[in-house]
Design an enzyme around this catalytic site. Sequence first.
Site, PDB file in Angstrom:
ATOM      1  N   ASP A   1       0.837  -1.198   0.000  1.00 43.02           N
ATOM      2  CA  ASP A   1       0.000   0.000   0.000  1.00 43.02           C
ATOM      3  C   ASP A   1       0.872   1.248   0.000  1.00 43.02           C
ATOM      4  OD1 ASP A   1      -2.440   1.323  -0.007  1.00 43.02           O
ATOM      5  OD2 ASP A   1      -2.758   1.137   2.143  1.00 43.02           O
TER       6      ASP A   1
ATOM      7  N   HIS B   1      -4.340   2.833  -7.087  1.00 42.24           N
ATOM      8  CA  HIS B   1      -5.513   2.503  -6.273  1.00 42.24           C
ATOM      9  C   HIS B   1      -6.754   2.256  -7.131  1.00 42.24           C
ATOM     10  CE1 HIS B   1      -3.268   3.343  -2.601  1.00 42.24           C
ATOM     11  NE2 HIS B   1      -4.287   2.804  -1.951  1.00 42.24           N
TER      12      HIS B   1
ATOM     13  N   HIS C   1      -6.513  -1.324  -7.994  1.00 43.98           N
ATOM     14  CA  HIS C   1      -6.989  -2.101  -6.839  1.00 43.98           C
ATOM     15  C   HIS C   1      -8.501  -2.187  -6.835  1.00 43.98           C
ATOM     16  CE1 HIS C   1      -8.988  -1.998  -2.913  1.00 43.98           C
ATOM     17  NE2 HIS C   1      -8.168  -2.988  -2.612  1.00 43.98           N
TER      18      HIS C   1
ATOM     19  N   HIS D   1      -5.514  -5.796   0.562  1.00 48.67           N
ATOM     20  CA  HIS D   1      -5.552  -4.488  -0.098  1.00 48.67           C
ATOM     21  C   HIS D   1      -4.182  -4.109  -0.659  1.00 48.67           C
ATOM     22  CE1 HIS D   1      -6.595  -0.193  -0.617  1.00 48.67           C
ATOM     23  NE2 HIS D   1      -5.417   0.054  -0.077  1.00 48.67           N
TER      24      HIS D   1
END
Length: 370
Positions: free
Chosen positions: A173, A256, A259, A273
Amino acid sequence: MLSVFCSPARYVQGREATRFLASELQRLGFVGKALIIASHSPREVLFPVWQTTFSVCELTFEILDFGGECSFSEIARGKDEARRVGASLIIGVGGGKVLDTARAVASELCLPIACCPTTASSDAPCSALSVVYTEKGVFEKCLYYRRNPDLVLVDTSVIAKAPVRLLISGMGDALATYFEAEASIRAHKKNVVGGASTLAAATISELCYRTLLKDGVAAVAAARAGVVTPAFERIVEANTLLSGLGFESAGLAVAHSVHNGLTAAPETHDRLHGEKVAFGTLVQLVLEGRDSGLLNEVLGFCLSVGLPTTLAELGLEAMSMEQARAIAERAVAEGESAHNEPFEVTAQMVMDAMFAADSLAKSVKAGECV
């Protein structure tokens, strides 16, 4: 456009920090009853510490066991319980989804919020937002709040005992922070809190990346031994504070968004995540046409700490063109951060970059030159 930087009111990190939770809350002037929203494992470990630390202050507490997903139904359940016990403060204890739920409950009830992460698996603890999923784990939307948490308390003694995979996911992340910040700043796009980036946010984002490269491998070694070392402390700070401040005050981009697109594929639901964000970072760098030296550096880091770099490692070895398009279309949906790049990003571009990043990673893992 005004520059805007945001952060939690107070950040506390260190060994056995939970022993100071009540005193830190008192320092901020909080009294009354706290509702602690906690997942099962942290509750089992920390309940005796809570009993001790709260017994010497003007705060009492009740506990709500987290249901497992940050969904609108779970947020509603938290609100109902907070009202039932007459809570004057919400405390979230656990991983990112627990903290997202606690922040949502606190915001909707206009109550103070303390976040106590028990893993360093994401940059959620410091932020003024929650990522909401359906009860089946598919990304639904982000909720944005007026302010960041009143307290973020990070107990590295607890985090050192968490599964190593969670720390590695947090590095995935955090890996995106610098590159997404760069893209947003180059494009003169608003950050997550609605302003332009500051020099502080840009510098913090770069420091986050440099810390990962410097301390990542040593921190994983410490985590495997279940111990706290200076390198471990620095990576916990990078995953939690540096990445949290960086993404929110500098901006998000393609990583992101990818994701979010990947969450639409059921095969990825058991991936964390940060694992999906790490692959999204590779996709972003390929899509931006970055040079081979940087790609090798990022791929090398991922491989050195054990982050996924291929579609197969995300459960998508047999991904069809139809599924790839669905993921890509979700990644470039209206309002997605993919549109914070300094050029137009289309679903076709994301599809191509996903397959190219996968191929590149396979070549590097096979020992071929890029």
